[in-house]
Motif scaffolding. Structure first.
Motif, short mmCIF file in Angstrom:
data_model
loop_
_atom_site.label_atom_id
_atom_site.label_comp_id
_atom_site.label_asym_id
_atom_site.label_seq_id
_atom_site.Cartn_x
_atom_site.Cartn_y
_atom_site.Cartn_z
N MET A 1 46.92 55.40 38.26
CA MET A 1 47.28 54.00 38.23
C MET A 1 46.69 53.40 36.98
SD MET A 1 46.25 51.24 41.07
CE MET A 1 47.38 49.95 41.40
N GLY A 2 47.53 52.76 36.20
CA GLY A 2 47.06 52.16 34.97
C GLY A 2 46.30 50.87 35.22
N LEU A 3 45.48 50.51 34.27
CA LEU A 3 44.70 49.29 34.37
C LEU A 3 45.60 48.07 34.50
CD1 LEU A 3 41.96 47.92 34.33
CD2 LEU A 3 42.09 47.88 31.84
N ASP A 4 46.71 48.09 33.79
CA ASP A 4 47.67 46.98 33.85
C ASP A 4 48.20 46.79 35.27
OD1 ASP A 4 49.23 44.93 32.61
OD2 ASP A 4 50.97 46.26 32.72
N ASP A 5 48.54 47.90 35.93
CA ASP A 5 49.03 47.83 37.31
C ASP A 5 47.95 47.32 38.26
OD1 ASP A 5 51.59 48.77 36.69
OD2 ASP A 5 50.97 50.86 36.92
N LYS A 6 46.73 47.78 38.06
CA LYS A 6 45.62 47.33 38.90
C LYS A 6 45.42 45.83 38.77
CE LYS A 6 43.00 51.62 39.00
NZ LYS A 6 41.72 52.28 38.67
N LEU A 7 45.47 45.34 37.54
CA LEU A 7 45.29 43.91 37.30
C LEU A 7 46.41 43.09 37.92
CD1 LEU A 7 44.02 43.92 33.61
CD2 LEU A 7 42.69 43.47 35.68
N LYS A 8 47.64 43.58 37.81
CA LYS A 8 48.77 42.87 38.40
C LYS A 8 48.65 42.82 39.91
CE LYS A 8 52.20 43.83 34.82
NZ LYS A 8 53.45 44.56 34.49
N ASN A 9 48.26 43.93 40.52
CA ASN A 9 48.09 43.97 41.98
C ASN A 9 46.97 43.04 42.42
OD1 ASN A 9 50.18 45.79 42.36
ND2 ASN A 9 48.85 47.56 42.43
N ALA A 10 45.88 43.03 41.68
CA ALA A 10 44.76 42.17 42.01
C ALA A 10 45.16 40.70 41.88
CB ALA A 10 43.56 42.47 41.13
N ALA A 11 45.92 40.39 40.83
CA ALA A 11 46.37 39.01 40.64
C ALA A 11 47.30 38.57 41.76
CB ALA A 11 47.06 38.87 39.29
N GLU A 12 48.20 39.46 42.16
CA GLU A 12 49.12 39.14 43.25
C GLU A 12 48.36 38.94 44.56
OE1 GLU A 12 53.48 40.40 44.90
OE2 GLU A 12 52.32 41.93 43.86
N ASP A 13 47.35 39.76 44.79
CA ASP A 13 46.54 39.63 45.99
C ASP A 13 45.79 38.30 45.99
OD1 ASP A 13 45.46 40.77 48.47
OD2 ASP A 13 43.57 40.86 47.37
N LEU A 14 45.19 37.95 44.86
CA LEU A 14 44.47 36.68 44.76
C LEU A 14 45.40 35.49 44.93
CD1 LEU A 14 41.96 37.39 41.85
CD2 LEU A 14 41.44 37.06 44.27
N LYS A 15 46.58 35.59 44.36
CA LYS A 15 47.57 34.53 44.50
C LYS A 15 47.93 34.35 45.97
CE LYS A 15 51.98 35.13 43.64
NZ LYS A 15 53.28 35.38 43.01
N GLY A 16 48.10 35.46 46.66
CA GLY A 16 48.43 35.41 48.08
C GLY A 16 47.30 34.81 48.90
N LYS A 17 46.07 35.19 48.57
CA LYS A 17 44.92 34.63 49.29
C LYS A 17 44.82 33.13 49.07
CE LYS A 17 42.25 38.84 49.56
NZ LYS A 17 41.06 39.59 49.22
N GLY A 18 45.11 32.70 47.84
CA GLY A 18 45.09 31.27 47.54
C GLY A 18 46.15 30.51 48.31
N LYS A 19 47.35 31.07 48.36
CA LYS A 19 48.43 30.44 49.11
C LYS A 19 48.08 30.37 50.59
CE LYS A 19 52.52 31.63 46.39
NZ LYS A 19 53.79 32.40 46.43
N GLU A 20 47.54 31.46 51.11
CA GLU A 20 47.18 31.49 52.52
C GLU A 20 46.12 30.42 52.83
OE1 GLU A 20 45.48 34.50 55.98
OE2 GLU A 20 45.58 35.21 53.91
N ALA A 21 45.10 30.34 52.00
CA ALA A 21 44.03 29.37 52.20
C ALA A 21 44.57 27.93 52.10
CB ALA A 21 42.91 29.59 51.20
N THR A 22 45.43 27.69 51.12
CA THR A 22 46.01 26.36 50.96
C THR A 22 46.88 26.01 52.16
OG1 THR A 22 45.98 26.60 48.56
CG2 THR A 22 47.43 24.91 49.47
#
Length: 57
Positions: A1-22
């Motif tokens: 898994m490339g670093l770019d993919d890891k960062l994109k997955n982490a960003a998507e996860d954080l975005k989802g957590k933010g939406k859920e919390a909001t």
């Protein structure tokens, strides 16, 4: 898994957590569900990348 993919997955996860919390804070069930969906997509992508990595070694 490339670093770019890891960062994109982490960003998507954080975005989802933010939406859920909001969504929880504003009592917006649709936004909360959308956040959970974003996190699930991120988890699925992560699992797929982990499988790819396992077969590389």
């Amino acid at each position: 898994m490339g670093l770019d993919d890891k960062l994109k997955n982490a960003a998507e996860d954080l975005k989802g957590k933010g939406k859920e919390a909001t969504g929880k804070a504003t009592d917006d069930e649709k936004l909360e569900a959308e956040g959970k969906g974003d996190q699930a997509k991120s988890d699925i992508k992560q699992a797929g990348e982990n499988v790819k990595d396992a077969f590389k070694h």
